[in-house]
Design a protein around this motif. Structure first.
Motif, PDB file in Angstrom:
ATOM      1  N   VAL A   7       0.848  -1.198   0.000  1.00 12.34           N
ATOM      2  CA  VAL A   7       0.000   0.000   0.000  1.00 12.34           C
ATOM      3  C   VAL A   7       0.879   1.241   0.000  1.00 12.34           C
ATOM      4  O   VAL A   7       0.598   2.214  -0.705  1.00 12.34           O
ATOM      5  CB  VAL A   7      -0.965   0.000   1.212  1.00 12.34           C
ATOM      6  CG1 VAL A   7      -1.806   1.271   1.241  1.00 12.34           C
ATOM      7  CG2 VAL A   7      -1.857  -1.233   1.189  1.00 12.34           C
TER       8      VAL A   7
ATOM      9  N   LYS B 245       1.908   2.955  -3.198  1.00 10.91           N
ATOM     10  CA  LYS B 245       0.908   3.699  -3.973  1.00 10.91           C
ATOM     11  C   LYS B 245       1.026   5.210  -3.781  1.00 10.91           C
ATOM     12  O   LYS B 245       0.498   5.970  -4.571  1.00 10.91           O
ATOM     13  CB  LYS B 245      -0.491   3.220  -3.632  1.00 10.91           C
ATOM     14  CG  LYS B 245      -0.692   1.768  -4.034  1.00 10.91           C
ATOM     15  CD  LYS B 245      -2.135   1.462  -4.217  1.00 10.91           C
ATOM     16  CE  LYS B 245      -2.328   0.144  -4.906  1.00 10.91           C
ATOM     17  NZ  LYS B 245      -2.189   0.188  -6.348  1.00 10.91           N
TER      18      LYS B 245
ATOM     19  N   GLU C 279      -4.806  -6.563  -5.237  1.00 10.04           N
ATOM     20  CA  GLU C 279      -5.190  -6.092  -6.570  1.00 10.04           C
ATOM     21  C   GLU C 279      -4.864  -7.167  -7.587  1.00 10.04           C
ATOM     22  O   GLU C 279      -4.043  -8.050  -7.350  1.00 10.04           O
ATOM     23  CB  GLU C 279      -4.510  -4.766  -6.913  1.00 10.04           C
ATOM     24  CG  GLU C 279      -3.010  -4.792  -6.922  1.00 10.04           C
ATOM     25  CD  GLU C 279      -2.428  -3.396  -7.012  1.00 10.04           C
ATOM     26  OE1 GLU C 279      -3.092  -2.481  -7.529  1.00 10.04           O
ATOM     27  OE2 GLU C 279      -1.286  -3.216  -6.565  1.00 10.04           O
TER      28      GLU C 279
ATOM     29  N   GLN D 298     -15.833   0.386   4.842  1.00 12.27           N
ATOM     30  CA  GLN D 298     -14.662  -0.042   4.067  1.00 12.27           C
ATOM     31  C   GLN D 298     -14.169  -1.382   4.589  1.00 12.27           C
ATOM     32  O   GLN D 298     -14.032  -1.578   5.802  1.00 12.27           O
ATOM     33  CB  GLN D 298     -13.533   0.994   4.167  1.00 12.27           C
ATOM     34  CG  GLN D 298     -12.334   0.635   3.320  1.00 12.27           C
ATOM     35  CD  GLN D 298     -11.243   1.690   3.367  1.00 12.27           C
ATOM     36  OE1 GLN D 298     -11.175   2.499   4.278  1.00 12.27           O
ATOM     37  NE2 GLN D 298     -10.398   1.677   2.354  1.00 12.27           N
TER      38      GLN D 298
ATOM     39  N   TRP E 107      -5.621  -2.364   1.910  1.00  8.44           N
ATOM     40  CA  TRP E 107      -6.942  -2.062   1.352  1.00  8.44           C
ATOM     41  C   TRP E 107      -7.130  -2.868   0.074  1.00  8.44           C
ATOM     42  O   TRP E 107      -6.161  -3.296  -0.558  1.00  8.44           O
ATOM     43  CB  TRP E 107      -7.084  -0.578   1.061  1.00  8.44           C
ATOM     44  CG  TRP E 107      -7.062   0.261   2.303  1.00  8.44           C
ATOM     45  CD1 TRP E 107      -7.740   0.048   3.470  1.00  8.44           C
ATOM     46  CD2 TRP E 107      -6.304   1.451   2.510  1.00  8.44           C
ATOM     47  NE1 TRP E 107      -7.462   1.025   4.372  1.00  8.44           N
ATOM     48  CE2 TRP E 107      -6.580   1.914   3.817  1.00  8.44           C
ATOM     49  CE3 TRP E 107      -5.409   2.186   1.732  1.00  8.44           C
ATOM     50  CZ2 TRP E 107      -6.021   3.060   4.346  1.00  8.44           C
ATOM     51  CZ3 TRP E 107      -4.860   3.324   2.264  1.00  8.44           C
ATOM     52  CH2 TRP E 107      -5.152   3.746   3.548  1.00  8.44           C
ATOM     53  N   ASN E 108      -8.353  -3.020  -0.324  1.00 11.24           N
ATOM     54  CA  ASN E 108      -8.690  -3.778  -1.521  1.00 11.24           C
ATOM     55  C   ASN E 108      -8.681  -2.847  -2.728  1.00 11.24           C
ATOM     56  O   ASN E 108      -9.450  -1.878  -2.774  1.00 11.24           O
ATOM     57  CB  ASN E 108     -10.069  -4.405  -1.340  1.00 11.24           C
ATOM     58  CG  ASN E 108     -10.434  -5.337  -2.461  1.00 11.24           C
ATOM     59  OD1 ASN E 108      -9.739  -5.425  -3.477  1.00 11.24           O
ATOM     60  ND2 ASN E 108     -11.530  -6.040  -2.290  1.00 11.24           N
ATOM     61  N   TYR E 109      -7.832  -3.127  -3.697  1.00 14.60           N
ATOM     62  CA  TYR E 109      -7.763  -2.347  -4.929  1.00 14.60           C
ATOM     63  C   TYR E 109      -8.270  -3.148  -6.128  1.00 14.60           C
ATOM     64  O   TYR E 109      -8.108  -2.730  -7.270  1.00 14.60           O
ATOM     65  CB  TYR E 109      -6.325  -1.891  -5.198  1.00 14.60           C
ATOM     66  CG  TYR E 109      -5.853  -0.816  -4.230  1.00 14.60           C
ATOM     67  CD1 TYR E 109      -6.087   0.526  -4.493  1.00 14.60           C
ATOM     68  CD2 TYR E 109      -5.187  -1.147  -3.047  1.00 14.60           C
ATOM     69  CE1 TYR E 109      -5.651   1.518  -3.617  1.00 14.60           C
ATOM     70  CE2 TYR E 109      -4.756  -0.173  -2.168  1.00 14.60           C
ATOM     71  CZ  TYR E 109      -4.991   1.159  -2.466  1.00 14.60           C
ATOM     72  OH  TYR E 109      -4.571   2.130  -1.588  1.00 14.60           O
ATOM     73  N   ASN E 110      -8.882  -4.308  -5.877  1.00 19.79           N
ATOM     74  CA  ASN E 110      -9.419  -5.115  -6.962  1.00 19.79           C
ATOM     75  C   ASN E 110     -10.598  -4.390  -7.605  1.00 19.79           C
ATOM     76  O   ASN E 110     -11.392  -3.755  -6.918  1.00 19.79           O
ATOM     77  CB  ASN E 110      -9.883  -6.487  -6.434  1.00 19.79           C
ATOM     78  CG  ASN E 110      -8.709  -7.380  -6.143  1.00 19.79           C
ATOM     79  OD1 ASN E 110      -8.000  -7.792  -7.045  1.00 19.79           O
ATOM     80  ND2 ASN E 110      -8.492  -7.674  -4.872  1.00 19.79           N
ATOM     81  N   LYS E 111     -10.715  -4.540  -8.922  1.00 21.41           N
ATOM     82  CA  LYS E 111     -11.818  -3.875  -9.633  1.00 21.41           C
ATOM     83  C   LYS E 111     -12.862  -4.883 -10.001  1.00 21.41           C
ATOM     84  O   LYS E 111     -12.669  -6.023 -10.139  1.00 21.41           O
ATOM     85  CB  LYS E 111     -11.288  -3.187 -10.877  1.00 21.41           C
ATOM     86  CG  LYS E 111     -10.373  -2.054 -10.490  1.00 21.41           C
ATOM     87  CD  LYS E 111      -9.886  -1.310 -11.702  1.00 21.41           C
ATOM     88  CE  LYS E 111      -8.971  -0.192 -11.204  1.00 21.41           C
ATOM     89  NZ  LYS E 111      -8.376   0.577 -12.188  1.00 21.41           N
TER      90      LYS E 111
END
Length: 149
Positions: A59, A62, A101, A130, A145-149
């Motif tokens: 993270v 980023k 991700e 969240q 954190w979740n960054y998957n789309k």
């Protein structure tokens, strides 16, 4: 009950209580929740440098520490008009081989929690939900954190 028996029962109960406490405090699920609580306590006090230091290195890549401090402060204090916020941690769950991700190397074990933040400020109260993840990295609990789309 004789005095000797009373002492024996007391010692057994004390030893049992200590054993239960040790098992509870060393439980990874409990430790993960404690890490998430520590992170959000820093955020509540606007100690964003400390909360940034708890982020998993994935993270942290980023944004720089300075970017995080500035943007987190802007979002929480300025954009949301949040004078303060409270939070609640719900639904702790252990996950195996989770990726933050698409295409990222999976993390063997993470603990997923739903964090409910309620902001109190000039625009009234509002709530944000969240999913937050905790995993050990180099022996230390970190936040993802979740960054998957």
């Amino acid at each position: 009950m004789s005095k000797g028996l009373a002492v024996f029962v007391f010692v057994i109960l004390l030893a049992g209580g200590i054993t239960v406490a040790i098992l509870f405090l060393t439980n990874p699920s409990y430790q993960a929740k404690q890490a998430v609580e520590k992170f959000y306590n820093y955020e509540q006090k606007a100690e964003f440098a400390d909360s940034w230091s708890m982020l998993n290195s994935r993270v942290q890549k980023k944004f720089t520490k300075n970017q995080y401090i500035q943007e987190r402060s802007d979002v929480i204090l300025k954009h949301f008009g949040g004078e303060d916020f409270s939070y609640e941690i719900k639904h702790r769950k252990k996950l195996k081989n989770w990726s933050m991700e698409q295409g990222a190397k999976p993390i063997a074990t993470v603990y997923s929690m739903n964090v409910v933040q309620t902001y109190h400020g000039q625009f009234g109260n509002f709530t944000m939900y969240q999913d937050v993840f905790a995993a050990k990295e180099e022996g230390k609990w970190t936040i993802l954190w979740n960054y998957n789309k």
